[in-house]
Design an enzyme around this catalytic site. Structure first.
Site, PDB file in Angstrom:
ATOM      1  N   SER A   7       0.837  -1.195   0.000  1.00  0.00           N
ATOM      2  CA  SER A   7       0.000   0.000   0.000  1.00  0.00           C
ATOM      3  C   SER A   7       0.873   1.246   0.000  1.00  0.00           C
ATOM      4  CB  SER A   7      -0.927   0.007   1.216  1.00  0.00           C
ATOM      5  OG  SER A   7      -1.521   1.279   1.315  1.00  0.00           O
ATOM      6  N   HIS A  32      -0.995  -1.076  -4.402  1.00  0.00           N
ATOM      7  CA  HIS A  32      -2.304  -0.744  -3.823  1.00  0.00           C
ATOM      8  C   HIS A  32      -2.325   0.754  -3.520  1.00  0.00           C
ATOM      9  CE1 HIS A  32      -6.000  -1.826  -1.643  1.00  0.00           C
ATOM     10  NE2 HIS A  32      -5.618  -0.970  -0.707  1.00  0.00           N
ATOM     11  N   ASP A  34      -4.467   3.819  -2.045  1.00  0.00           N
ATOM     12  CA  ASP A  34      -5.595   4.145  -1.158  1.00  0.00           C
ATOM     13  C   ASP A  34      -6.041   5.591  -1.305  1.00  0.00           C
ATOM     14  OD1 ASP A  34      -6.049   1.735   0.452  1.00  0.00           O
ATOM     15  OD2 ASP A  34      -4.003   2.061   1.158  1.00  0.00           O
ATOM     16  N   MET A  36      -8.618   8.495  -0.151  1.00  0.00           N
ATOM     17  CA  MET A  36      -9.510   8.844   0.964  1.00  0.00           C
ATOM     18  C   MET A  36     -10.013  10.266   0.806  1.00  0.00           C
ATOM     19  SD  MET A  36      -7.226   7.326   4.054  1.00  0.00           S
ATOM     20  CE  MET A  36      -6.562   5.660   4.003  1.00  0.00           C
ATOM     21  N   HIS A  66      -7.965   1.628  -4.501  1.00  0.00           N
ATOM     22  CA  HIS A  66      -8.971   1.392  -3.457  1.00  0.00           C
ATOM     23  C   HIS A  66      -9.624   2.734  -3.127  1.00  0.00           C
ATOM     24  CE1 HIS A  66      -9.623   0.118   1.061  1.00  0.00           C
ATOM     25  NE2 HIS A  66     -10.758   0.334   0.425  1.00  0.00           N
ATOM     26  N   MET A  68     -11.872   4.938  -1.155  1.00  0.00           N
ATOM     27  CA  MET A  68     -12.629   5.117   0.094  1.00  0.00           C
ATOM     28  C   MET A  68     -13.337   6.463  -0.012  1.00  0.00           C
ATOM     29  SD  MET A  68      -9.768   3.536   2.631  1.00  0.00           S
ATOM     30  CE  MET A  68      -8.495   3.559   1.385  1.00  0.00           C
ATOM     31  N   MET A 137     -11.782  -5.875   4.235  1.00  0.00           N
ATOM     32  CA  MET A 137     -11.020  -5.009   5.146  1.00  0.00           C
ATOM     33  C   MET A 137     -10.821  -5.726   6.473  1.00  0.00           C
ATOM     34  SD  MET A 137     -10.303  -2.333   3.432  1.00  0.00           S
ATOM     35  CE  MET A 137      -9.385  -1.601   4.794  1.00  0.00           C
ATOM     36  N   GLY A 145      -1.257   1.063   9.692  1.00  0.00           N
ATOM     37  CA  GLY A 145      -0.628   0.775  10.979  1.00  0.00           C
ATOM     38  C   GLY A 145      -1.550   0.263  12.070  1.00  0.00           C
ATOM     39  N   ASP A 175      -6.914  -6.486   3.448  1.00  0.00           N
ATOM     40  CA  ASP A 175      -6.264  -5.181   3.603  1.00  0.00           C
ATOM     41  C   ASP A 175      -6.345  -4.715   5.053  1.00  0.00           C
ATOM     42  OD1 ASP A 175      -5.331  -2.576   3.314  1.00  0.00           O
ATOM     43  OD2 ASP A 175      -6.946  -1.939   1.971  1.00  0.00           O
TER      44      ASP A 175
HETATM   45  C1  DX5 Z   1      -6.537   1.517   5.258  1.00  0.00           C
HETATM   46  C2  DX5 Z   1      -5.989   1.200   3.902  1.00  0.00           C
HETATM   47  C3  DX5 Z   1      -4.902   0.208   3.903  1.00  0.00           C
HETATM   48  C4  DX5 Z   1      -3.679   0.599   4.690  1.00  0.00           C
HETATM   49  C5  DX5 Z   1      -3.029  -0.664   5.162  1.00  0.00           C
HETATM   50  O1  DX5 Z   1      -7.661   2.308   5.124  1.00  0.00           O
HETATM   51  O2  DX5 Z   1      -7.018   0.705   3.058  1.00  0.00           O
HETATM   52  O3  DX5 Z   1      -4.548  -0.156   2.576  1.00  0.00           O
HETATM   53  O4  DX5 Z   1      -2.755   1.335   3.934  1.00  0.00           O
HETATM   54  O5  DX5 Z   1      -1.984  -0.337   6.016  1.00  0.00           O
HETATM   55  P1  DX5 Z   1      -1.366  -1.394   7.031  1.00  0.00           P
HETATM   56  O6  DX5 Z   1      -0.852  -2.539   6.221  1.00  0.00           O
HETATM   57  O7  DX5 Z   1      -0.264  -0.617   7.703  1.00  0.00           O
HETATM   58  O8  DX5 Z   1      -2.463  -1.811   7.976  1.00  0.00           O
HETATM   59 ZN    ZN Z   2      -6.524  -0.130   1.035  1.00  0.00          ZN
END
Ligand code: DX5
Ligand code: ZN
Length: 216
Positions: A7, A32, A34, A36, A66, A68, A137, A145, A175
């Site tokens: 990610s 990946h 992300d 947001m 992805h 969100m 998820m 993290g 994920d």
């Molecule tokens: C969270 C994201 C993830 C995130 C995963 O909303 O969709 O892709 O980056 O991070 P880790 O692997 O650190 O949990």
């Molecule tokens: Zn993600």
């Protein structure tokens, strides 16, 4: 063995291209990405221009986007044009799933639907025959993290059974909170694609970390 999708959210944005090159050299099969909006999830990340630049720098990579976002359908075209290979959107979003899937396919991208931890996996069952990938998820979306929610593996097992029962071939991705230990549990449950943010990028040696995660 599962495919690794590091990610980019956890990369060092001051040298994003190099971090992604190191991840790919370490065996990552997808990147990946992300996105947001500060509304669907309580955080902001990056959007279309960053993907466009990354895609221009690394055109051969597979971009697993992805979204969100509260209204993902509005952003299908811009992300597709910026280089998305696959577009994941949430079943909990406001966009109509059938229309959004049609929009993704019309742009020539692969389709993915995503399920938050509190949402039953059965919510995507009506769309499974139109999906290339289902993303489970294993943390509340919004932040990297966080700790892995092991009970999400039941959703993976349910999906594996349903895929078999219906003779389908979508991929199952997970994920959130993936490391070498939780990654093994996920693969044992039937996961095909492991997303890893902090354990892939928030480390001194990205290539070595991705090599280890790619072996799970
Ligand atoms: C969270 C994201 C993830 C995130 C995963 O909303 O969709 O892709 O980056 O991070 P880790 O692997 O650190 O949990
Ligand atoms: Zn993600």
């Amino acid at each position: 063995m599962a495919m690794l999708a590091p990610s980019v959210l956890s990369a060092n944005f001051a040298h994003l291209e190099q971090d992604c090159r190191d991840a790919l050299a370490g065996g990552a099969k997808l990147l990946h990405y992300d996105v947001m909006d500060g509304h669907f999830v309580p955080n902001l990340s990056f959007g279309v221009p960053v993907l466009k630049s990354l895609h221009a720098a690394l055109p051969e990579a597979f971009y697993d986007v992805h979204l969100m976002l509260t209204d993902p359908i509005d952003y299908v075209k811009p992300f597709a044009q910026a280089g998305a290979s696959l577009i994941n959107f949430h079943v909990e979003s406001n966009s109509d799933p059938v229309e959004t899937l049609a929009a993704i396919r019309a742009e020539g991208c692969k389709t993915g639907m995503t399920v938050k931890p509190k949402t039953p996996v059965e919510s995507v069952f009506p769309y499974l025959d139109q999906l290339d990938l289902v993303l489970i998820m294993s943390v509340e979306p919004g932040f990297g993290g966080q700790s892995f929610m092991a009970d999400m593996l039941d959703k993976v097992r349910t999906l594996v059974k349903e895929r078999e029962r219906r003779g389908l071939n979508f991929l199952i991705e997970i994920d959130g909170g993936i490391n070498t230990k939780t990654g093994v549990q996920a693969v044992e449950a039937g996961v095909d694609v492991l997303v890893a943010g902090s354990t892939a990028f928030s480390v001194p040696d990205v290539k070595a970390a991705c090599q280890a995660l790619s072996q799970l």
